[in-house]
Design a protein around this motif. Structure first.
Motif, short mmCIF file in Angstrom:
data_model
loop_
_atom_site.label_atom_id
_atom_site.label_comp_id
_atom_site.label_asym_id
_atom_site.label_seq_id
_atom_site.Cartn_x
_atom_site.Cartn_y
_atom_site.Cartn_z
N ASN A 74 0.81 -1.37 0.12
CA ASN A 74 -0.24 0.04 0.07
C ASN A 74 0.81 1.60 -0.24
O ASN A 74 0.56 2.57 -0.11
CB ASN A 74 -1.30 0.17 1.09
CG ASN A 74 0.37 -0.07 2.61
OD1 ASN A 74 0.87 -0.76 2.42
ND2 ASN A 74 -0.79 0.23 4.03
N GLN A 75 1.91 1.22 -0.52
CA GLN A 75 2.79 1.92 0.05
C GLN A 75 3.99 2.88 -1.89
O GLN A 75 4.66 2.01 -2.02
CB GLN A 75 4.64 2.07 0.48
CG GLN A 75 5.05 3.35 1.03
CD GLN A 75 6.07 3.33 1.99
OE1 GLN A 75 5.56 3.20 3.27
NE2 GLN A 75 7.29 2.68 1.48
N PRO A 76 3.28 4.02 -1.55
CA PRO A 76 3.92 3.65 -3.46
C PRO A 76 5.46 3.93 -3.52
O PRO A 76 6.12 4.31 -2.60
CB PRO A 76 3.55 5.39 -4.19
CG PRO A 76 2.50 5.80 -2.20
CD PRO A 76 3.06 4.82 -1.59
N GLU A 77 6.30 3.84 -4.54
CA GLU A 77 7.68 3.56 -4.21
C GLU A 77 8.19 5.70 -4.49
O GLU A 77 7.85 6.61 -5.03
CB GLU A 77 7.71 3.53 -6.18
CG GLU A 77 9.50 3.72 -5.44
CD GLU A 77 10.56 2.80 -5.08
OE1 GLU A 77 11.36 3.14 -4.95
OE2 GLU A 77 9.86 1.75 -4.60
N VAL A 78 9.28 5.42 -3.96
CA VAL A 78 9.67 6.49 -2.55
C VAL A 78 10.91 6.91 -3.12
O VAL A 78 11.75 5.80 -3.44
CB VAL A 78 9.75 7.18 -1.12
CG1 VAL A 78 8.08 6.89 -0.63
CG2 VAL A 78 10.42 5.87 -0.99
N LEU A 79 11.44 7.99 -3.42
CA LEU A 79 12.49 8.12 -4.43
C LEU A 79 13.59 8.28 -2.62
O LEU A 79 13.64 8.66 -1.86
CB LEU A 79 12.43 9.56 -4.90
CG LEU A 79 11.77 10.24 -6.05
CD1 LEU A 79 11.64 11.35 -6.56
CD2 LEU A 79 12.11 9.05 -7.41
N SER A 80 14.78 8.54 -3.93
CA SER A 80 16.07 8.32 -2.42
C SER A 80 15.79 9.92 -2.25
O SER A 80 16.01 11.01 -3.53
CB SER A 80 17.31 7.49 -3.23
OG SER A 80 17.02 6.35 -3.38
#
Length: 104
Positions: free
Chosen positions: A73-79
């Protein structure tokens, strides 16, 4: 760079590319961390971030950073580099060269 993030964050995709073994987090609870992109679950880890200056000299920042949790349920995040690093540097913008530089 994310000036709204309290801590630096390593994305799930970058963590996999760098060989992070997620099995070591099996018995740990992910913490909620937030930035401009919103909140995400992350495992907090001690880390050293090294930035190389134009003369080749390394500048090290010892921090606690987040390693993004992979959750359905968590969208991909950026570094991102967060304020834990950004508060220790000065951002220089060269509009003519279209460059951003971090200086100690």
């Amino acid at each position: 760079m994310d000036t709204a993030a309290n801590i630096s964050l390593l994305s799930f995709a970058d963590a996999i590319r760098l060989g992070v073994n997620y099995a070591r987090f099996n018995n740990r609870r992910a913490e909620r961390v937030g930035g401009t992109g919103g909140a995400a679950g992350a495992y907090l880890e001690k880390a050293t971030i090294s930035l190389r200056d134009s003369d080749g000299v390394l500048d090290a920042f010892r921090i606690t950073m987040g390693v993004a949790q992979k959750a359905p349920n968590q969208p991909e995040v950026l570094s991102v580099l967060g304020r834990d690093v950004l508060d220790g540097v000065r951002l220089v913008v060269d509009k003519e060269r279209r460059e951003l530089t971090l200086e100690r």
